[in-house]
Design a protein around this motif. Structure first.
Motif, short mmCIF file in Angstrom:
data_model
loop_
_atom_site.label_atom_id
_atom_site.label_comp_id
_atom_site.label_asym_id
_atom_site.label_seq_id
_atom_site.Cartn_x
_atom_site.Cartn_y
_atom_site.Cartn_z
N LYS A 16 0.77 -1.16 -0.03
CA LYS A 16 -0.03 0.04 -0.18
C LYS A 16 0.90 1.11 0.04
O LYS A 16 0.66 2.36 -0.53
CB LYS A 16 -0.92 -0.04 1.20
N ASP A 17 1.91 1.21 0.73
CA ASP A 17 2.97 2.34 0.51
C ASP A 17 3.54 2.36 -0.94
O ASP A 17 3.66 3.67 -1.28
CB ASP A 17 4.08 2.21 1.71
N ALA A 19 1.79 1.43 -3.43
CA ALA A 19 0.75 2.28 -4.33
C ALA A 19 0.43 3.84 -4.07
O ALA A 19 0.43 4.33 -4.95
CB ALA A 19 -0.38 1.59 -3.83
N LYS A 20 0.96 4.17 -2.76
CA LYS A 20 0.64 5.46 -2.47
C LYS A 20 1.65 6.52 -3.05
O LYS A 20 1.54 7.43 -3.74
CB LYS A 20 0.61 5.57 -1.04
N ARG A 22 3.46 5.93 -5.76
CA ARG A 22 3.23 5.83 -7.19
C ARG A 22 2.20 6.77 -7.73
O ARG A 22 2.15 7.37 -8.59
CB ARG A 22 3.12 4.47 -7.74
N LEU A 23 1.05 6.59 -6.87
CA LEU A 23 -0.06 7.52 -7.18
C LEU A 23 0.29 8.87 -6.99
O LEU A 23 0.00 9.83 -7.82
CB LEU A 23 -1.11 7.26 -6.11
N LYS A 24 1.00 9.20 -5.96
CA LYS A 24 1.39 10.57 -5.88
C LYS A 24 2.23 11.33 -6.85
O LYS A 24 1.95 12.38 -7.45
CB LYS A 24 2.29 11.02 -4.32
N VAL A 26 2.33 9.91 -10.10
CA VAL A 26 1.64 10.08 -11.37
C VAL A 26 0.77 11.22 -11.38
O VAL A 26 0.40 11.85 -12.48
CB VAL A 26 1.17 8.68 -11.71
N LEU A 27 0.05 11.58 -10.27
CA LEU A 27 -0.75 12.37 -10.11
C LEU A 27 -0.15 13.66 -10.44
O LEU A 27 -0.88 14.86 -10.74
CB LEU A 27 -1.58 12.50 -8.89
N ASP A 30 -0.29 13.99 -14.07
CA ASP A 30 -1.38 14.32 -14.63
C ASP A 30 -2.20 15.34 -14.16
O ASP A 30 -2.81 16.05 -15.18
CB ASP A 30 -2.70 13.07 -14.04
#
Ligand SMILES: Nc1ncnc2c1ncn2[C@@H]1O[C@H](COP(=O)(O)OP(=O)(O)OP(=O)(O)O)[C@@H](O)[C@H]1O
Ligand SMILES: [Mg+2]
Lengths: 96, 269
Positions: A16-17, A19-20, A22-24, A26-27, A30
């Motif tokens: 989950k870390d 994931a978090k 990677r999301l930060k 990529v956003l 984006d």
């Protein structure tokens, strides 16, 4: 006794870390790209601030978001700006 | 004058239709007059999730095109007082209606209903634009996975560009067992990333599938965790302050096993 459930959970690198993080990343890209105006707005504000100190070549002003690899091989986002300077302003006078 | 709320997500399959059906039913059970609009033209689903598929005569496109009167395209749900469904057309596509037409439809419906809930199709194209056109408020549904959260973020940006600046988040299919072992982003992680207000958290719950098999929304199921979560969401929409449910009391199978094991360990040591 062997902890049956610990076996399944990798304490060090929780997915989950990952994931978090990677999301930060990529956003950041984006969000900047969704609005074409975004970088133009940033550019406009930078010009405003810098112009207090120096005269810049606005036509040659280049700004973009890019990814940079860090020493630990992780990637981070960076705002990269290339701002050609025409002339420094004489700050001595202003502060006088 | 009622309120028009669009339920949207960007990514497909995260639970928009399930959420629309359950919030709508819960609001009706709380005494509100509610209409559910299936805006997923060409891929209608809300009718089967609600168990009303056999009662469709006219649909959304018929109503918009004037083939029937607006009222004729509304199916009254006989089980729940005050609940209506406007089904999508199945044999047309998203371009069969325009955002302006959708806006007009919503204006008319909210004269007669407390809540107009719109089940948006996935994606960011025409169908999405139609779905949000008449909305006063947006609910963004996501699941705690990278791709779904990313798409939710994109949707939040598009909603803001369309004057829907304060969308509320529903995190669906949360699995406490995975959160605990660090294999699923928790609620704080998700909110932290998306930066919008939380409307509710719905656990992953097999009751959802059982109830969609039967065509009876899970909110009617007293013991369903997801049903409870949706009942809470409905009350929050009415302005009540309702605490998040303690997901740990509704333990999953793995969780029970884990509790059993750790219990034994404790006694030994
Ligand atoms: N909380 C939940 N627990 C278990 N299953 C769920 C849950 N929420 C949704 N599902 C299941 O996930 C599937 C997709 O749900 P649903 O149709 O509501 O998604 P959707 O966002 O409307 O999809 P689409 O983008 O195709 O319209 C369904 O099979 C549904 O039963
Ligand atoms: Mg759907």
């Amino acid at each position: 006794m062997l902890d049956f459930f610990k076996f399944f959970s990798k304490e060090q690198n929780k997915s989950k870390d990952v994931a978090k993080e990677r999301l930060k990343l990529v956003l950041i890209h984006d969000r900047a790209n969704v609005s074409p105006k975004f970088l133009e707005m940033v550019k406009g504000d930078i010009i405003k601030v810098i112009s207090n100190y120096m005269e810049i070549d606005e036509a040659g002003f280049d700004i973009r978001l890019s990814r940079i690899e860090q020493e630990d091989e992780n990637y981070t986002s960076a705002l990269v700006a290339n701002i050609p300077i025409k002339r420094m302003k004489n700050m001595g006078k202003n502060n006088g | 004058m009622g309120e028009v709320i669009v339920i949207t997500s960007g990514k497909g399959g995260v639970g928009k239709t399930t959420t629309t059906a359950n919030i709508g039913t819960a609001l009706a059970l709380l005494g509100k007059k509610v209409v559910l609009i299936d805006a997923d033209i060409g891929l209608r689903n809300l009718d089967v999730v609600m168990g009303l598929e056999n009662r469709i005569v006219y649909d959304l496109v018929d109503a918009v095109e004037g083939v029937c009167r607006l009222k004729q395209a509304l199916i009254r749900d006989k089980r729940f007082e005050g609940l209506y469904l406007m089904p999508a057309a199945q044999t047309r596509d998203k371009n069969a209606i325009s955002p302006a037409q959708m806006q007009k439809l919503c204006e008319e419906l909210k004269e007669h209903f407390d809540f107009v809930l719109i089940d948006s199709p996935a994606g960011i194209e025409q169908g999405f634009k139609n779905a949000i056109a008449g909305a006063d408020k947006a609910v963004v549904v996501t699941v705690p996975e990278v791709s779904a959260v990313r798409d939710a973020d994109r949707i939040i940006g598009l909603l803001a560009a369309n004057e829907l600046t304060e969308p509320q988040l529903v995190v669906n299919r949360l699995r406490m067992d995975m959160v605990k072992r660090g294999d699923m982003m928790n609620i704080d992680d998700t909110i932290d990333i998306l930066g919008i207000d939380l409307l509710g958290v719905v656990p992953d719950d097999e009751n959802i599938i059982v109830s969609s098999n039967r065509g009876e929304p899970a909110v009617t199921e007293e013991n369903s965790m997801a049903g409870q979560a949706y009942r809470n969401i409905a009350r929050r929409l009415l302005g009540e302050e309702v605490a998040l449910i303690d997901m740990e009391s509704g333990v999953t199978f793995m969780e029970k096993l884990r509790k059993l094991f750790s219990g034994k360990n404790k006694r030994k040591s």
